[in-house]
Design a protein around this motif. Structure first.
Motif, short mmCIF file in Angstrom:
data_model
loop_
_atom_site.label_atom_id
_atom_site.label_comp_id
_atom_site.label_asym_id
_atom_site.label_seq_id
_atom_site.Cartn_x
_atom_site.Cartn_y
_atom_site.Cartn_z
N TRP A 1 -3.41 1.53 -11.56
CA TRP A 1 -4.05 1.29 -10.40
C TRP A 1 -3.27 1.50 -9.18
O TRP A 1 -3.49 2.26 -8.21
CB TRP A 1 -4.85 -0.08 -10.35
N SER A 2 -1.89 0.87 -9.27
CA SER A 2 -1.21 1.14 -8.16
C SER A 2 -0.53 2.61 -7.96
O SER A 2 -0.49 3.18 -6.96
CB SER A 2 0.12 0.46 -8.45
N THR A 3 -0.45 3.54 -9.05
CA THR A 3 -0.19 4.80 -9.16
C THR A 3 -1.30 5.66 -8.32
O THR A 3 -1.04 6.44 -7.43
CB THR A 3 0.05 5.28 -10.37
N LEU A 4 -2.53 5.22 -8.74
CA LEU A 4 -3.44 6.08 -8.18
C LEU A 4 -3.69 5.64 -6.72
O LEU A 4 -4.04 6.51 -5.90
CB LEU A 4 -4.89 5.50 -8.97
N ILE A 5 -3.57 4.41 -6.30
CA ILE A 5 -3.57 4.13 -4.95
C ILE A 5 -2.42 4.84 -4.07
O ILE A 5 -2.85 5.39 -2.88
CB ILE A 5 -3.36 2.57 -4.69
N ASN A 6 -1.59 4.86 -4.59
CA ASN A 6 -0.28 5.46 -3.79
C ASN A 6 -0.58 7.15 -3.82
O ASN A 6 -0.31 7.61 -2.94
CB ASN A 6 0.91 5.25 -4.52
N GLN A 7 -1.10 7.82 -4.87
CA GLN A 7 -1.51 9.14 -4.85
C GLN A 7 -2.62 9.34 -3.93
O GLN A 7 -2.51 10.24 -3.14
CB GLN A 7 -1.89 9.63 -6.16
N LEU A 8 -3.44 8.58 -3.67
CA LEU A 8 -4.60 8.90 -2.96
C LEU A 8 -3.98 8.56 -1.33
O LEU A 8 -4.53 9.38 -0.35
CB LEU A 8 -5.72 8.00 -3.17
N ALA A 9 -3.19 7.48 -1.17
CA ALA A 9 -2.57 7.51 0.25
C ALA A 9 -1.80 8.68 0.65
O ALA A 9 -1.88 9.03 1.67
CB ALA A 9 -1.86 6.29 0.15
N ASP A 10 -1.10 9.22 -0.34
CA ASP A 10 -0.32 10.48 -0.27
C ASP A 10 -1.04 11.40 0.14
O ASP A 10 -0.50 12.36 1.17
CB ASP A 10 0.73 10.35 -1.44
N LEU A 11 -2.00 11.64 -0.17
CA LEU A 11 -3.17 12.82 0.16
C LEU A 11 -3.79 12.42 1.53
O LEU A 11 -4.38 13.29 1.91
CB LEU A 11 -4.28 12.87 -0.86
N GLY A 12 -3.63 11.43 2.08
CA GLY A 12 -4.18 11.00 3.19
C GLY A 12 -5.58 10.53 3.12
O GLY A 12 -6.54 10.65 4.04
N LEU A 13 -5.99 10.25 1.95
CA LEU A 13 -7.40 9.76 1.62
C LEU A 13 -7.71 8.28 1.80
O LEU A 13 -8.78 7.63 2.07
CB LEU A 13 -7.89 10.01 0.34
N LEU A 14 -6.43 7.44 2.23
CA LEU A 14 -6.73 6.12 2.36
C LEU A 14 -5.87 5.94 3.75
O LEU A 14 -5.16 6.36 3.97
CB LEU A 14 -5.64 5.27 1.43
N LYS A 15 -6.66 5.11 4.51
CA LYS A 15 -6.18 4.35 5.88
C LYS A 15 -4.88 3.64 5.42
O LYS A 15 -4.13 3.62 6.26
CB LYS A 15 -7.25 3.90 6.69
#
Length: 351
Positions: free
Chosen positions: A320-334
């Motif tokens: 789950w942490s890996t997914l959160i980081n990946q989406l954050a790196d893509l700019g999809l998470l504030k």
């Protein structure tokens, strides 16, 4: 006088016998209760055979992430085999589809439970929708790119310069474009139809390993696939979720539902043939042989991976942490957040 003494002696003897009888618990010599016949059940036996009080059932709605398919096999097993009922539920299944958002329906309170992809849950959290995942139906993702056998595609870099049929906004495509040079790829909207894909032998289309290759084979077209997970993007594919608020107020209910959900999936492993017939009845637009193919193709995704060691539905904080980081790196998470806020294994079997 002698007559009185004789009578008194008899009375005394009867009295002593009654006392002894009472002291022995009112049982005869063969230990049969004095007030029962030989074939009458004892009080203990009567209590044993007394019918149990019926389990109180609670109505609940589960919104699927798509139209009924084998990826919902455990759900239909639980429904058809009375497993939901055994755990106290009268469950309504609401099919998903392109115009149906399980996330929105559950968030609005119109359903208690939903199925979705893990990255959808993370993005919902970013939008202010607090959901909690309580089980993973598929440990890995069967999402893939499919291409005709004649195409020289061996890696994701080979997508560059080709026509790629892809659904707009699909998260893994953003990930691939950020990791590989795909600037020369020609993006075309994926419609679910494969006419244009078949007309261009060098093109590539999004697909599920568990379905599209089967359809192509039926058309006499030989294909190959490249799993998206091989790129490093591998979220849990189908997860069971509730709102955080519902979980906090209904822990016992959620626990019972997860138990039924898990039992249904374990039953489906051995009874899929009969359950697939029920899925086909719920969705006659997909052929029964296609459902059977998906059933077999997805087994490793459902029962393999961490589930093979830790049991069905298992999830890890690392994934789950890996997914959160990946989406954050893509700019999809504030903002990033702790993975523990979005999932729990508390209700899984053996926990």
């Amino acid at each position: 006088m002698k007559k009185w003494m004789k009578f008194g002696g008899v009375a005394l003897s009867l009295t002593l016998m009654m006392v002894l009888f009472a002291a022995c618990g009112g049982k005869s010599e063969n230990n049969t209760p004095a007030n029962t016949t030989e074939n009458s059940p004892t009080a203990e036996t009567a209590a044993t055979v007394a019918p149990k009080a019926p389990v109180e059932t609670k109505k609940a709605k589960l919104v699927l992430n798509w139209f009924p398919k084998a990826q919902h096999g455990g759900v239909y097993a639980a429904k058809e085999q009375g497993i939901f009922e055994k755990h106290g539920f009268d469950v309504t299944l609401e099919p998903g589809g392109p115009q149906v958002s399980a996330v929105q329906i559950v968030a609005s309170g119109k359903a208690e439970f939903g199925l979705a992809h893990a990255d959808q849950i993370v993005i919902a959290k970013n939008q202010g929708i607090d959901l909690v995942v309580v089980a993973a139906a598929l440990q890995g993702s069967p999402q893939a790119f499919m291409f005709q056998e004649s195409a020289e595609v061996n890696s994701f870099e080979d997508l560059n310069g080709r026509t790629v049929f892809i659904q707009p906004g699909i998260t893994y495509w953003d990930f691939l474009k950020s990791k590989y040079d795909l600037s020369g790829a020609k993006e075309m909207t994926y419609t679910g139809q494969h006419v244009n894909f078949l007309a261009d032998p060098e093109s590539v289309t999004q697909a599920f390993l568990t379905s599209e290759p089967f359809f192509m084979e039926k058309e006499g077209v030989k294909t190959k696939t490249l799993l998206i997970s091989e790129s490093g993007y591998n979220p849990y594919n189908v997860v069971l979720f509730v709102t955080k608020e519902y979980l906090e107020k209904n822990k016992e209910t959620v626990g019972n539902f997860v138990a039924a959900f898990s039992e249904g999936w374990m039953s489906y492993k051995d009874t899929s043939k009969e359950v697939n017939a029920a899925i086909h009845a719920a969705n006659p637009n997909i052929d029964l042989d296609a459902i059977d193919f998906e059933d077999q193709a997805q087994k490793e995704f459902v029962y393999g991976g961490d589930a093979a060691e830790h049991g069905f539905g298992y999830m890890t904080e690392e994934r789950w942490s890996t997914l959160i980081n990946q989406l954050a790196d893509l700019g999809l998470l504030k903002n990033k957040f702790d993975a523990k806020e979005i999932f729990t294994t508390e209700f899984l079997p053996g926990k």
